[in-house]
Every structure is written in structure tokens, then in C-alpha cells.
Design an enzyme around this catalytic site. Structure first.
Site, short mmCIF file in Angstrom:
data_model
loop_
_atom_site.label_atom_id
_atom_site.label_comp_id
_atom_site.label_asym_id
_atom_site.label_seq_id
_atom_site.Cartn_x
_atom_site.Cartn_y
_atom_site.Cartn_z
CG ASP A 222 -1.96 1.00 1.28
OD1 ASP A 222 -2.82 0.93 0.41
OD2 ASP A 222 -1.95 1.87 2.18
CD GLU A 273 16.04 -13.64 4.64
OE1 GLU A 273 15.18 -14.15 5.39
OE2 GLU A 273 16.60 -12.55 4.89
C1 NOJ Z 1 -4.43 2.94 -0.84
C2 NOJ Z 1 -5.53 1.97 -0.59
O1 NOJ Z 1 -5.79 1.24 -1.74
C3 NOJ Z 1 -6.70 2.79 -0.12
O2 NOJ Z 1 -7.89 2.06 -0.09
C4 NOJ Z 1 -6.37 3.38 1.22
O3 NOJ Z 1 -7.42 4.22 1.64
C5 NOJ Z 1 -5.08 4.19 1.16
N1 NOJ Z 1 -4.05 3.54 0.41
C6 NOJ Z 1 -4.55 4.44 2.54
O4 NOJ Z 1 -4.05 3.25 3.09
#
Ligand code: NOJ
Length: 559
Positions: A222, A273
Site C-alpha cells: 500500500d 530468503e
Molecule cells: C491505498 C488503498 O488502496 C486505499 O484504499 C487506502 O485508503 C489508502 N491507500 C490508505 O491506506
């Protein structure tokens, strides 16, 4: 659940160049909206396990699970309070192990979401940071700063949250006085970690190993472009028209800072690893394939989402440009290109491709939006766009429900909305709830089979009865049947491993290419075009006698 064929995924160490992720079709599961076994209206891990045979018959290679880790759910799980446990809403670690085992037994790999940019404010570390006070080791794990102005009541800089409002929140210190501020690029419940702190780095190595030891095949990472902030946290004002993930702008002090790549080189070494070609996929919103490809240099991540492709309009010339540039840019660093049309953050492509007004990413559409899509046009284009995408070499991502042709749900009542974007902009942006409505499985069951009790955390539209998976499975002309046919032919004809060759000499509204022994022709215009010679092996919609109608794509084979 029927008993699976024992068709174990090959998890042996990969032959370089033949790793599974180079060609895989990966299906995104948004756990809270997939299938609810407990009856509380929120999908869960046993619900996913019970539907694995449907996913196998769809024909996908791998699953990506959006977050199911422990979380107060302020941002639907992207606010993690314990990275190494399952939130009770979704089940237990034993349920996770069972899901992973059952997926592997069906030859389906599984990658999990990792959220390293920020934690929940309920994470133990953040609670400790609040208690420990300014200057402490505990605060140094996050980005706490003193405020500006005489009383420190002006935020440390002018950054705005991606979800709207300021990116800083001031804390009340243990003695009751107003104190420092902490940075949160997203909701105030999502404090950003300080990735210049070795303790943070070590903690994430531990988290990676925790899931790798359990046997996961990789991670979707993310906000992979946001971990490192520019030295000194300089002021910056975003373009008000920019998308909410902010990836379209240059020079942003929190996106794409050079130091971020060091983190992924380190993670690459951790994954190496382990046997079985485990993979990292970057969620890095960058404006071009060229910049996105920086995340997949040979010693960094393995894949990155191709958001420039997702953001391309339904237009032959624009598609040709972005596909050419993607294959060039990713190819130049030895990575596969990925392709994606929908996910849990964007307007579903069955609606997006027919929007008639600008709609920046993350803004969403609702009852008062201008430029709302005509449903038939959107679905026709979506089916054609997917027919193009699955004909491309490389790896493709599907988002749950697109195989049913689900549209964005526009008419959600205000009081049902849950996206923090909606709240933080005072209802100015609808946000992303419209693409997150729970899936319809059968037409005549409560909640269309999503949950036996009929509960559903977002209301499902009545029209979804006709879109239920069970109904579509019986209909050869359905979107589900199209996806199954495309995925089966893609696999049988090895299109993921193929090479693209553009075909010229068609009308300007036509996109035409060859991949192996398949010719893909798409008509992105509003008038029919001639159907070339060949055996039709798949078509996104009915064809004319010797024509491809508007907004239709076809796969042709020589044999
Ligand atoms: C990207 C994620 O896909 C989204 O759903 C989220 O709100 C933001 N990052 C924050 O984590």
C-alpha cells in the site's frame, strides 16, 4: 464446498524469467464485500474459502486480499492496529491458514496486503508514543513535530490529507496541555511512520517474515510511493484537480522520494530468503509507466500496478500509446507490465468508461454528480476493454465483481456512506463506497447470497438480482461467461508469456494487435468497422455479419 483436485501450486524456486507473477491473472478480493459466512453483513475469511471453487472455475491464477489484519476499520482495514493478527470481523489466524491451504490445493496463489506507510492510531506503538511524550524513542517511530506560531497552534507545514482536510493533528499531552502534531497523509486515525527510523524498518522485516513463514506468495504494498518524506517536510500545495492518490503531480515532497527504493531493495532480499518466487507488487501512483517502472528494477519489487493504463480513456490511439510505453518502460528493467482496470479505490470501469465529465480518482460518483454514465454504454465498453486487457502479454489484475459487469453504485443514501473521504470533505467528494458494495451470488437469496441473514454493510441495488453469479453462470452471453472464456483462452494460448505486435492499416478508432496466434481487434468508436478474417474465439458483444459494432472487441485465431 466440493473437494478440490489436488493440483498443488508449484512453489519450487523459480526459473528466472518464468516466475508465476510475470504472467498471472490476479483477482482482488475486498474481504468485507466478498462473502459473509458469519451473518453480520461483513464478508470474512471462511466466506472466501467457501467460494474458492467459483474462483477456480473463473480461471484466475492468484488472489490478492485487501487488508484483513486487526484494525478499527476507520479506512476499511487500511488502518492496521496489529499487522500479525486477523481482525475478529474476518475470522482468525486459523481461518487464514485454512484459506491459504485450500487456495494452494486448487493451484491458486495468494498475496496479502501490507500497509507500511501508516498504522492505525490504535496500534500499540502509537498509543505508546502518545503516552511517552515529545523527544521520546516511542514518538520517533512516527512523524511528530512541534507546531508553528507562538503557541505552536499552526501545523508544522501546509500539507493536506489525501482524504481532505489538514494532514496534521495536534495531540493532548499527558498533562492535559495541547502538544505536538503528528503527520497523517490519510485519515487522522492513520499516523505515518517515520521510515528513516531503523526500528520501523526492522519491524516491517519481522512482519514480512511472519506472513512469508505462513506460506503467502507475496504482498501488495500500500502507498508504496509514500514512505519517505522530503527532508525538512517543506510546504507544498497540491493541484486541486489532482486525483486523491495524488500520483499525477511532480515534485510532491511525500511521493516518490528517491530514498523509498532502498526500503524495497531490503525487502527484495528478505523475500529472496524464501523459496517459491514470492512477489512484491507496488501500489505506486505515478504519472507515467516510465516512473512506475522505477519500483520494479531488478533488485526492488516484482510488479507495480499500471495506473497510467487504468486512467486511459476508451480511445484506440490513447490505448496504443500507453500499452506501447508500458511494454517499453517495464521491459527496459526486465519486469512484466501489469494491466488493471478496476480496484477498490476507483469508479468501476463498467461505469467509469462512460463518464461524460472529469472525475478525479477518489472523488467517486453519487446522486448529484454531473456526467453520470449511461449504464449500457459503460458495460459494453467495459467488456470490450477487458477483452483487450486479457489479450495483452504480462500480468493482469481483476477486481471482484468486474467479472459480473457490476457498475458503480451511484444512488447510495448519504447516511450509508462510510469512506473517510466523504466525512473529511463534508460530503463534497462521494468517495469510494460505490465500488465496494457486497457481491451478488444468487438472485433469490437474502442479500443475493452475500450473507445468509440478509445483512450487508452497504445496501445492494435491486437490479443486482439479475447480475448474480448463479444467474450469469447459466447464460452464455453473460459477462461472467465472457471472463471465463477469455481466461481459458488466455491460459491455453499462453498469452501472458506472449509478445505484442501492432497491426496497422485499420480505421483510427480501431486498436489491433497480435499476441502469439491471436489477433485482438477493438472498435473504440461509435460506428461499426469491418471484421478481419479469422476464427472468432471470443467477442465482447454480438458481432455484425462481417462487422465489429461500436465499443466491441474480438479475439481471432488462425486455427
Ligand atoms: C491505498 C488503498 O488502496 C486505499 O484504499 C487506502 O485508503 C489508502 N491507500 C490508505 O491506506
Amino acid at each position: 464446498m466440493t473437494s478440490p483436485d489436488i493440483e498443488l501450486a508449484d512453489t519450487s524456486t523459480a526459473v528466472p524469467g518464468a516466475e508465476w507473477w510475470r504472467t498471472a491473472v490476479i483477482y482482488q478480493i475486498y474481504p468485507r464485500s466478498f462473502s459473509d459466512s458469519s451473518g453480520d453483513g461483513i464478508g470474512d475469511l471462511p466466506g472466501i474459502t467457501s467460494r474458492l471453487d467459483d474462483l477456480r472455475s473463473l480461471g484466475v491464477d492468484a488472489l490478492w486480499l485487501s487488508p484483513f489484519q486487526r484494525s478499527p476499520q476507520k479506512d476499511a482495514g487500511y488502518d492496521v492496529s496489529d499487522y500479525c493478527d486477523v481482525d475478529p470481523l474476518f475470522g482468525t489466524l486459523a481461518d487464514f491458514d485454512e484459506l491459504l491451504d485450500q487456495a494452494h490445493r486448487r493451484g491458486i496463489r495468494l498475496i496479502v496486503d501490507l500497509v507500511p506507510n501508516h498504522s492505525s492510531d490504535q496500534h500499540r506503538w502509537f498509543q505508546e508514543a502518545l503516552a511517552a511524550g515529545p523527544g521520546s524513542r516511542e514518538r520517533a517511530r512516527y512523524l511528530f513535530r512541534d507546531g508553528r506560531g507562538l503557541d505552536g497552534d499552526v501545523p508544522p507545514n501546509n500539507w493536506e490529507s489525501i482524504f481532505g482536510g489538514p494532514a496534521w493533528t495536534r495531540v493532548v499531552e499527558a498533562d492535559g496541555s495541547l502538544g505536538q502534531w503528528y503527520l497523517h497523509l490519510f485519515d487522522s486515525s492513520q499516523p505515518d511512520f517515520d521510515w528513516s527510523n531503523e526500528e520501523v524498518r526492522e519491524e516491517f522485516r519481522r512482519i514480512l517474515r511472519f506472513w512469508l513463514d505462513r506460506g503467502v506468495d507475496g504482498f501488495r504494498v500500500d502507498v508504496a510511493h509514500g514512505l519517505i518524506k522530503a527532508e525538512g517536510l517543506p510546504d507544498y500545495s497540491p493541484d486541486p484537480e489532482g486525483g486523491s492518490m495524488g500520483g499525477d503531480e511532480e515534485g510532491v515532497p511525500y511521493w516518490g522520494q528517491p530514498g523509498v527504493h532502498e526500503v524495497y531493495r531490503d525487502w527484495h532480499a528478505v523475500l529472496a530468503e524464501y523459496d517459491g518466487d514470492r512477489a512484491l507488487c507496488a501500489e505506486a501512483w505515478r504519472p507515467t509507466p516510465e516512473e512506475t517502472a522505477l519500483w520494479v528494477r531488478p533488485d526492488e519489487m516484482h510488479q507495480a500496478f499500471n495506473f497510467p493504463y487504468l486512467e486511459t480513456e476508451w480511445d484506440a490511439a490513447a490505448l496504443r500509446d500507453v500499452i506501447t510505453e508500458s511494454l517499453r518502460a517495464f521491459g527496459s528493467v526486465g519486469a512484466p507490465s501489469t494491466w488493471v482496470l478496476s480496484n477498490h479505490d476507483v469508479v468501476r470501469h463498467a461505469s467509469r468508461l462512460a463518464l461524460t465529465a472529469e472525475n478525479p480518482q477518489g472523488h467517486g460518483i453519487g446522486p448529484k454528480s454531473v456526467g453520470k454514465p449511461i449504464a449500457d454504454v459503460g458495460l459494453r465498453r467495459a467488456r470490450a476493454a477487458t477483452t483487450v486487457m486479457l489479450g495483452l502479454p504480462g500480468s493482469a489484475y481483476l477486481y471482484q465483481g468486474e467479472e459480473l459487469g457490476l457498475p458503480e453504485v451511484i444512488d447510495l443514501d448519504d447516511d450509508t456512506r462510510q469512506d473517510p473521504t466523504w466525512f473529511r470533505t463534508g460530503g463534497e467528494r462521494y468517495g469510494r463506497d460505490g465500488c465496494r458494495v457486497p457481491l451478488p451470488w444468487s438472485s433469490d437469496a437474502p442479500a443475493y447470497g452475500f450473507s445468509a441473514t440478509g445483512e450487508s454493510w452497504l445496501p445492494q441495488p435491486a437490479e443486482w438480482a439479475t447480475l448474480a453469479r448463479e444467474v450469469q453462470a447459466e447464460d452464455e452471453a453473460s459477462t461472467l461467461s465472457l471472463y471465463r472464456a477469455l481466461l481459458a483462452a488466455r491460459r491455453a494460448r499462453h498469452l501472458g508469456e506472449g509478445t505484442l505486435e501492432w497491426l496497422d492499416g485499420f480505421d483510427a478508432q480501431v486498436l489491433a494487435f497480435r499476441n502469439g496466434n491471436v489477433t485482438v481487434v477493438a472498435n473504440t468508436g461509435s460506428t461499426p468497422v469491418a471484421l478481419p478474417d479469422g476464427i472468432v474465439i471470443a467477442a465482447s458483444g454480438p458481432l455484425g455479419r462481417a462487422t465489429i459494432p461500436a465499443d466491441t472487441a474480438v479475439w481471432l485465431a488462425d486455427d
